[in-house]
Motif scaffolding. Structure first.
Motif, PDB file in Angstrom:
ATOM      1  N   MET A  52       0.830  -1.200   0.000  1.00 39.42           N
ATOM      2  CA  MET A  52       0.000   0.000   0.000  1.00 39.42           C
ATOM      3  C   MET A  52       0.869   1.256   0.000  1.00 39.42           C
ATOM      4  O   MET A  52       2.056   1.198   0.344  1.00 39.42           O
ATOM      5  CB  MET A  52      -0.930   0.000   1.219  1.00 39.42           C
ATOM      6  N   ARG A  53       0.248   2.369  -0.341  1.00 40.63           N
ATOM      7  CA  ARG A  53       0.953   3.645  -0.392  1.00 40.63           C
ATOM      8  C   ARG A  53       0.432   4.554   0.722  1.00 40.63           C
ATOM      9  O   ARG A  53      -0.772   4.788   0.837  1.00 40.63           O
ATOM     10  CB  ARG A  53       0.756   4.308  -1.756  1.00 40.63           C
ATOM     11  N   PHE A  54       1.353   5.038   1.525  1.00 40.79           N
ATOM     12  CA  PHE A  54       1.004   5.861   2.669  1.00 40.79           C
ATOM     13  C   PHE A  54       1.669   7.227   2.552  1.00 40.79           C
ATOM     14  O   PHE A  54       2.840   7.336   2.173  1.00 40.79           O
ATOM     15  CB  PHE A  54       1.470   5.208   3.976  1.00 40.79           C
ATOM     16  N   LEU A  55       0.912   8.247   2.909  1.00 43.75           N
ATOM     17  CA  LEU A  55       1.429   9.602   3.013  1.00 43.75           C
ATOM     18  C   LEU A  55       1.294  10.015   4.471  1.00 43.75           C
ATOM     19  O   LEU A  55       0.209   9.942   5.048  1.00 43.75           O
ATOM     20  CB  LEU A  55       0.621  10.550   2.124  1.00 43.75           C
ATOM     21  N   THR A  56       2.400  10.420   5.085  1.00 46.76           N
ATOM     22  CA  THR A  56       2.344  10.893   6.465  1.00 46.76           C
ATOM     23  C   THR A  56       2.698  12.366   6.510  1.00 46.76           C
ATOM     24  O   THR A  56       3.487  12.854   5.704  1.00 46.76           O
ATOM     25  CB  THR A  56       3.299  10.113   7.387  1.00 46.76           C
ATOM     26  N   VAL A  57       2.089  13.067   7.476  1.00 45.61           N
ATOM     27  CA  VAL A  57       2.389  14.480   7.699  1.00 45.61           C
ATOM     28  C   VAL A  57       2.793  14.646   9.161  1.00 45.61           C
ATOM     29  O   VAL A  57       2.050  14.225  10.064  1.00 45.61           O
ATOM     30  CB  VAL A  57       1.189  15.392   7.394  1.00 45.61           C
ATOM     31  N   THR A  58       3.930  15.254   9.376  1.00 46.09           N
ATOM     32  CA  THR A  58       4.432  15.494  10.724  1.00 46.09           C
ATOM     33  C   THR A  58       4.755  16.976  10.854  1.00 46.09           C
ATOM     34  O   THR A  58       5.846  17.416  10.461  1.00 46.09           O
ATOM     35  CB  THR A  58       5.697  14.648  11.003  1.00 46.09           C
ATOM     36  N   PRO A  59       3.830  17.778  11.377  1.00 48.23           N
ATOM     37  CA  PRO A  59       4.087  19.212  11.459  1.00 48.23           C
ATOM     38  C   PRO A  59       5.232  19.596  12.393  1.00 48.23           C
ATOM     39  O   PRO A  59       5.789  20.685  12.269  1.00 48.23           O
ATOM     40  CB  PRO A  59       2.758  19.784  11.985  1.00 48.23           C
ATOM     41  N   ASN A  60       5.580  18.703  13.314  1.00 54.83           N
ATOM     42  CA  ASN A  60       6.610  19.023  14.303  1.00 54.83           C
ATOM     43  C   ASN A  60       7.607  17.872  14.433  1.00 54.83           C
ATOM     44  O   ASN A  60       7.685  17.207  15.477  1.00 54.83           O
ATOM     45  CB  ASN A  60       5.941  19.307  15.655  1.00 54.83           C
ATOM     46  N   PRO A  61       8.400  17.615  13.391  1.00 50.52           N
ATOM     47  CA  PRO A  61       9.344  16.494  13.436  1.00 50.52           C
ATOM     48  C   PRO A  61      10.485  16.793  14.412  1.00 50.52           C
ATOM     49  O   PRO A  61      10.615  17.910  14.922  1.00 50.52           O
ATOM     50  CB  PRO A  61       9.847  16.405  11.999  1.00 50.52           C
ATOM     51  N   SER A  62      11.311  15.796  14.633  1.00 49.28           N
ATOM     52  CA  SER A  62      12.372  15.967  15.627  1.00 49.28           C
ATOM     53  C   SER A  62      13.540  15.041  15.348  1.00 49.28           C
ATOM     54  O   SER A  62      13.423  14.061  14.600  1.00 49.28           O
ATOM     55  CB  SER A  62      11.828  15.670  17.035  1.00 49.28           C
ATOM     56  N   ILE A  63      14.647  15.372  15.955  1.00 50.01           N
ATOM     57  CA  ILE A  63      15.726  14.414  16.130  1.00 50.01           C
ATOM     58  C   ILE A  63      15.514  13.797  17.503  1.00 50.01           C
ATOM     59  O   ILE A  63      15.443  14.507  18.515  1.00 50.01           O
ATOM     60  CB  ILE A  63      17.112  15.102  16.068  1.00 50.01           C
ATOM     61  N   ASP A  64      15.347  12.491  17.556  1.00 48.01           N
ATOM     62  CA  ASP A  64      15.080  11.808  18.823  1.00 48.01           C
ATOM     63  C   ASP A  64      16.375  11.207  19.376  1.00 48.01           C
ATOM     64  O   ASP A  64      16.973  10.322  18.754  1.00 48.01           O
ATOM     65  CB  ASP A  64      14.051  10.704  18.628  1.00 48.01           C
ATOM     66  N   HIS A  65      16.766  11.702  20.531  1.00 49.90           N
ATOM     67  CA  HIS A  65      17.963  11.211  21.203  1.00 49.90           C
ATOM     68  C   HIS A  65      17.527  10.397  22.410  1.00 49.90           C
ATOM     69  O   HIS A  65      16.835  10.916  23.293  1.00 49.90           O
ATOM     70  CB  HIS A  65      18.842  12.390  21.647  1.00 49.90           C
ATOM     71  N   THR A  66      17.885   9.131  22.449  1.00 49.32           N
ATOM     72  CA  THR A  66      17.527   8.255  23.563  1.00 49.32           C
ATOM     73  C   THR A  66      18.781   7.905  24.360  1.00 49.32           C
ATOM     74  O   THR A  66      19.803   7.520  23.794  1.00 49.32           O
ATOM     75  CB  THR A  66      16.870   6.960  23.062  1.00 49.32           C
ATOM     76  N   HIS A  94       5.954  -1.219   2.604  1.00 48.99           N
ATOM     77  CA  HIS A  94       5.016  -0.261   2.031  1.00 48.99           C
ATOM     78  C   HIS A  94       5.760   0.944   1.459  1.00 48.99           C
ATOM     79  O   HIS A  94       6.889   1.252   1.864  1.00 48.99           O
ATOM     80  CB  HIS A  94       4.018   0.209   3.086  1.00 48.99           C
ATOM     81  N   HIS A  95       5.101   1.620   0.534  1.00 48.60           N
ATOM     82  CA  HIS A  95       5.635   2.876  -0.003  1.00 48.60           C
ATOM     83  C   HIS A  95       5.201   3.987   0.940  1.00 48.60           C
ATOM     84  O   HIS A  95       4.003   4.232   1.119  1.00 48.60           O
ATOM     85  CB  HIS A  95       5.090   3.130  -1.408  1.00 48.60           C
ATOM     86  N   ALA A  96       6.168   4.653   1.573  1.00 40.23           N
ATOM     87  CA  ALA A  96       5.851   5.674   2.570  1.00 40.23           C
ATOM     88  C   ALA A  96       6.508   6.998   2.200  1.00 40.23           C
ATOM     89  O   ALA A  96       7.738   7.061   2.008  1.00 40.23           O
ATOM     90  CB  ALA A  96       6.333   5.225   3.949  1.00 40.23           C
ATOM     91  N   ARG A  97       5.682   8.027   2.083  1.00 42.21           N
ATOM     92  CA  ARG A  97       6.168   9.381   1.840  1.00 42.21           C
ATOM     93  C   ARG A  97       5.863  10.231   3.075  1.00 42.21           C
ATOM     94  O   ARG A  97       4.758  10.165   3.630  1.00 42.21           O
ATOM     95  CB  ARG A  97       5.500   9.991   0.601  1.00 42.21           C
ATOM     96  N   ALA A  98       6.844  11.014   3.504  1.00 46.32           N
ATOM     97  CA  ALA A  98       6.720  11.789   4.731  1.00 46.32           C
ATOM     98  C   ALA A  98       6.879  13.271   4.436  1.00 46.32           C
ATOM     99  O   ALA A  98       7.965  13.723   4.063  1.00 46.32           O
ATOM    100  CB  ALA A  98       7.766  11.336   5.748  1.00 46.32           C
ATOM    101  N   VAL A  99       5.786  14.023   4.592  1.00 49.02           N
ATOM    102  CA  VAL A  99       5.823  15.473   4.441  1.00 49.02           C
ATOM    103  C   VAL A  99       6.154  16.079   5.801  1.00 49.02           C
ATOM    104  O   VAL A  99       5.522  15.739   6.811  1.00 49.02           O
ATOM    105  CB  VAL A  99       4.478  16.020   3.945  1.00 49.02           C
ATOM    106  N   LEU A 100       7.130  16.965   5.836  1.00 50.38           N
ATOM    107  CA  LEU A 100       7.522  17.558   7.107  1.00 50.38           C
ATOM    108  C   LEU A 100       8.283  18.861   6.890  1.00 50.38           C
ATOM    109  O   LEU A 100       8.939  19.041   5.875  1.00 50.38           O
ATOM    110  CB  LEU A 100       8.391  16.575   7.898  1.00 50.38           C
ATOM    111  N   PRO A 101       8.177  19.799   7.845  1.00 51.81           N
ATOM    112  CA  PRO A 101       9.017  20.987   7.791  1.00 51.81           C
ATOM    113  C   PRO A 101      10.473  20.595   8.049  1.00 51.81           C
ATOM    114  O   PRO A 101      10.740  19.710   8.865  1.00 51.81           O
ATOM    115  CB  PRO A 101       8.486  21.867   8.931  1.00 51.81           C
ATOM    116  N   SER A 102      11.386  21.249   7.378  1.00 49.66           N
ATOM    117  CA  SER A 102      12.798  20.919   7.553  1.00 49.66           C
ATOM    118  C   SER A 102      13.612  22.200   7.515  1.00 49.66           C
ATOM    119  O   SER A 102      13.532  22.961   6.554  1.00 49.66           O
ATOM    120  CB  SER A 102      13.268  19.954   6.454  1.00 49.66           C
TER     121      SER A 102
END
Length: 319
Positions: free
Chosen positions: A1-15, A52-60
């Motif tokens: 399947m083809r998925f489009l994701t939107v993340t208005p507030n992406p991050s670098i996650d440091h664990t 899956h085919h995943a496209r991620a829209v995000l501010p950068s």
């Protein structure tokens, strides 16, 4: 399947992994990791890992924006960056040996009106390709309108694309009015939305049924260690398994939503897959997303129950 994701507030996650966290003390970390983060980004990462085919829209923006894009490249996530003047945030999770996770999430960059408009244009352009699902999720950065997820949900409907929303607070309230196909609050977010405690299964089911009456298609409520409840037109179903000692809970809810959208079949089958993906995620360090073998192994321990008794306390669901 083809998925489009939107993340208005992406991050670098440091664990950072510690034996135990003591406030005010100096600690020596046992291990550490860095991943591209944000709820929609995590959904895209795990779906891509499952073919899956995943496209991620995000501010950068800033050095960390470029770093986030570089982190996603080898994970086969197709990034659709929207250039902004500000720098994206860094989130830090401190994970103790017993699985306790302490999160320190930055607010994110201030988005200008132009930034928001550019983000919306990118989403509309991507929806023209009619993906199978739009997933819009996560917190909103400063400057973003509280109904931004709702705007994306309405745009998806206009394009004939199914939409899932995972957010909280005022953004969640606005999203309900947009009537997405799937809404995925966790237990605490749903209680906050309704303004009351949800102690029993009946409380949760009634709350979710109210959202459905407002136009939402299906309501997937993650319950942390107690599994998850799904409320549809046909009733309620619970899925869960034996208690786990998690390595990290970061991104587990995102993997749960991704598993639900990945799966087909009955409500019980789709929920069981969702819970298996979430359980597989908590057994991995940091915000690592599980591979297909790991989710298949986790599925063997998941059980489901149709229309669980409404008087059952949520905390007792696994007993």
């Amino acid at each position: 399947m083809r998925f489009l994701t939107v993340t208005p507030n992406p991050s670098i996650d440091h664990t950072v992994e510690l034996a135990a966290l003591t406030r005010g003390e100096v600690h020596r970390a046992l291990a550490g990791s860095v991943e591209a983060g944000g709820k929609g980004v995590n959904v895209a990462r795990v779906l891509a890992r499952h073919g899956h085919h995943a496209r991620a829209v995000l501010p950068s923006g800033g050095i960390d924006g470029a770093r986030l894009e570089a982190l996603l490249a080898p994970q086969h996530v197709h990034v659709v960056p929207v250039a902004i003047a500000g720098a994206i945030r860094t989130n830090t999770a401190v994970v103790e040996r017993d699985g306790t996770t302490t999160k320190l999430n930055e607010p994110g960059p201030e988005l200008t009106t132009g930034d928001v408009e550019a983000l919306c244009r990118s989403v509309l352009t991507e929806l023209d390709a009619t993906p199978d699902w739009l997933v819009t999720s996560g917190s909103l950065p400063p400057g973003a309108p509280t109904d931004l997820h709702a705007q994306f949900a309405r745009a998806a409907r206009a394009a004939g694309v199914r939409c899932a929303v995972d957010t909280s607070g005022t953004a969640l309230a606005a999203a309900v009015e947009a009537a997405p196909d799937v809404l995925k609050p966790n237990h605490e977010e749903l209680a906050e939305l309704l303004g009351r405690e949800l102690l029993t299964v009946g409380d949760v089911v009634t709350a979710a049924a109210g959202l459905r009456a407002a136009g939402v298609g299906e309501v997937l409520v993650s319950l942390g260690g107690a599994g998850a409840l799904l409320v549809t037109a046909d009733g309620a179903v619970w899925a869960g398994g034996e208690p786990l000692v998690p390595l990290s809970t970061v991104g587990a809810g995102d993997c749960t939503l991704a598993g639900f959208l990945h799966s087909r079949g009955t409500a019980a089958q789709r929920l069981a897959t969702a819970v298996a993906w979430g359980r597989a995620a908590v057994l991995l360090p940091g915000s690592t997303v599980p591979a297909e073998l790991q989710t298949q192994q986790a599925a063997a321990a998941v059980r489901t129950l149709l229309n669980p008794h409404p008087d059952t306390l949520v905390k007792d669901l696994q007993r």
